[in-house]
Motif scaffolding. Structure first.
Motif, PDB file in Angstrom:
ATOM      1  N   ASP A  40       0.859  -1.180   0.000  1.00  0.00           N
ATOM      2  CA  ASP A  40       0.000   0.000   0.000  1.00  0.00           C
ATOM      3  C   ASP A  40       0.895   1.229   0.000  1.00  0.00           C
ATOM      4  N   ARG A  55       2.174   2.035   3.737  1.00  0.00           N
ATOM      5  CA  ARG A  55       1.298   1.707   4.855  1.00  0.00           C
ATOM      6  C   ARG A  55       1.079   0.205   4.949  1.00  0.00           C
ATOM      7  N   LYS A  56       0.810  -0.234   6.181  1.00  0.00           N
ATOM      8  CA  LYS A  56       0.439  -1.624   6.400  1.00  0.00           C
ATOM      9  C   LYS A  56      -0.418  -1.711   7.655  1.00  0.00           C
ATOM     10  N   ARG A  57      -1.573  -2.369   7.552  1.00  0.00           N
ATOM     11  CA  ARG A  57      -2.435  -2.581   8.715  1.00  0.00           C
ATOM     12  C   ARG A  57      -2.161  -3.961   9.279  1.00  0.00           C
ATOM     13  N   VAL A  58      -1.830  -3.990  10.561  1.00  0.00           N
ATOM     14  CA  VAL A  58      -1.481  -5.235  11.236  1.00  0.00           C
ATOM     15  C   VAL A  58      -2.507  -5.507  12.333  1.00  0.00           C
ATOM     16  N   PRO A  59      -3.135  -6.686  12.348  1.00  0.00           N
ATOM     17  CA  PRO A  59      -4.099  -7.001  13.407  1.00  0.00           C
ATOM     18  C   PRO A  59      -3.478  -6.842  14.789  1.00  0.00           C
ATOM     19  N   GLY A  62      -2.374  -2.200  14.585  1.00  0.00           N
ATOM     20  CA  GLY A  62      -2.928  -0.990  14.010  1.00  0.00           C
ATOM     21  C   GLY A  62      -2.249  -0.624  12.705  1.00  0.00           C
ATOM     22  N   GLU A  63      -2.465   0.612  12.308  1.00  0.00           N
ATOM     23  CA  GLU A  63      -1.936   1.115  11.045  1.00  0.00           C
ATOM     24  C   GLU A  63      -0.502   1.595  11.218  1.00  0.00           C
ATOM     25  N   ALA A  88      -2.178   7.215  11.071  1.00  0.00           N
ATOM     26  CA  ALA A  88      -1.441   6.005  11.442  1.00  0.00           C
ATOM     27  C   ALA A  88      -1.341   5.886  12.961  1.00  0.00           C
ATOM     28  N   SER A  89      -1.342   4.642  13.435  1.00  0.00           N
ATOM     29  CA  SER A  89      -1.096   4.393  14.854  1.00  0.00           C
ATOM     30  C   SER A  89       0.389   4.477  15.176  1.00  0.00           C
ATOM     31  N   HIS A 314       5.625  -8.415  14.912  1.00  0.00           N
ATOM     32  CA  HIS A 314       5.601  -7.608  13.692  1.00  0.00           C
ATOM     33  C   HIS A 314       6.748  -6.609  13.675  1.00  0.00           C
TER      34      HIS A 314
END
Length: 328
Positions: A40, A55-59, A62-63, A88-89, A314
């Motif tokens: 992304d 960007r990357k959303r990780v369960p 967050g972002e 973003a987080s 992560h």
């Protein structure tokens, strides 16, 4: 004195949406490669600047967002609002300038990687002018290399993660203890625009002794890989290859080359080689992290929150985001 033999006429790179002299990580080439790899990536406005953001959303995490080597011209207030602006987080900034680094520090970002030095080479409009900027010792090594019967060939790089040069660098990096850019990423970059990857290879008696990979983006190029065996070193193949690349890349429309890391303290020989081309050394701003986990805490608890983020399963994403690229 030098090999100024005429080279074929090349087609200039396609117009870019990003700045023509932007670093590789802020180029259209990087944007296209990220899309090929399913990442992304998008261009966002940050104040008066346009920056490429990954960007990357990780369960459960967050972002996550990464802005690498964008000239943001930050103020402390603008830096403090960056993570919220980008939604973003957790935000990592690989600062392009020491001025941006100061603003990030004042805004409460946590530095996670120290600044490093890079070498930047501005190509003169003619080979004679480029030769005049060479350091005397470098010029002598070039003369030696040009007297060794080396054959130098240039070829566009195929978008193949198993390309012989990528396999050779994997062996070299294991021996010299550095982390190269993943072959899949380099292959995606090479395949994202016609002629983006240019491989210059030196042969002696029909055998490869050295090679260099340059990635073209806009009016700039990045020296991405340098490989050499013992024969190549003995025959000064490095200066001979670099000189040929300087001349031919300039004819292809390249105006600046990012020669990559050039730390006089940690790798004095590499820094001397790059400075010998006439390049100038410049300090980047280091890597900085802002995270909601740290914003909720103070003092030592804040430092622990940053460490916890880096230590999660992560954490490799942050490691990948902040790892310096090997441009030796």
């Amino acid at each position: 004195m030098f090999d100024f033999s005429p080279c074929p006429t090349f087609t200039a790179p396609q117009p870019v949406r990003t700045a023509p002299h932007a670093p590789l990580q802020q180029s259209d080439l990087w944007l296209e490669a990220a899309d090929r790899l399913g990442s992304d990536a998008r261009l966002d406005r940050i104040g008066d600047a346009t920056a490429l953001v990954l960007r990357k959303r990780v369960p459960m995490i967050g972002e996550l967002a990464l802005v690498s080597r964008a000239r943001l011209e930050l103020t402390p207030d603008r830096a403090a609002a960056l993570r919220t602006t980008l939604g973003a987080s957790h935000l990592v900034i690989n600062a392009e300038t020491t001025e941006d680094a100061c603003a990030l520090a004042q805004a409460g970002f946590h530095r996670i990687v120290a600044p490093r030095m890079i070498a930047e080479l501005r190509l003169a409009p003619t080979p004679d002018a480029m030769a005049a900027r060479l350091m005397p010792k470098w010029r002598n090594r070039l003369r030696h290399g040009q007297s060794q019967g080396l054959q130098i060939r240039r070829r566009p790089m195929q978008a193949d993660p198993k390309h012989w040069l990528l396999r050779a660098e994997a062996r070299q990096s294991a021996r010299l203890w550095y982390h190269p850019m993943p072959p899949e990423v380099i292959a995606a970059l090479a395949g994202s625009a016609p002629g983006a990857g240019q491989v210059f290879t030196a042969y002696h008696l029909g055998r490869r002794v050295a090679a260099m990979l340059f990635l073209r983006h806009g009016r700039a190029a990045t020296y991405q890989i340098g490989w050499m065996n013992a024969q190549g070193r003995n025959r000064s193949a490095g200066p001979a290859l670099m000189w040929r690349a300087m001349v031919e890349l300039q004819q292809m429309g390249v105006e600046t080359i990012d020669l990559g890391a050039a730390d006089p303290d940690r790798a004095a020989g590499l820094a001397r080689f790059k400075r010998g081309t006439g390049a100038e050394l410049r300090a980047l701003g280091g890597s900085w992290l802002d995270t909601t986990w740290a914003r909720r805490k103070r003092g030592r608890a804040r430092a622990r929150a940053v460490a916890n983020l880096r230590g999660t399963q992560h954490g490799h994403l942050l490691a990948t985001a902040t790892a310096p690229f090997r441009n030796a």
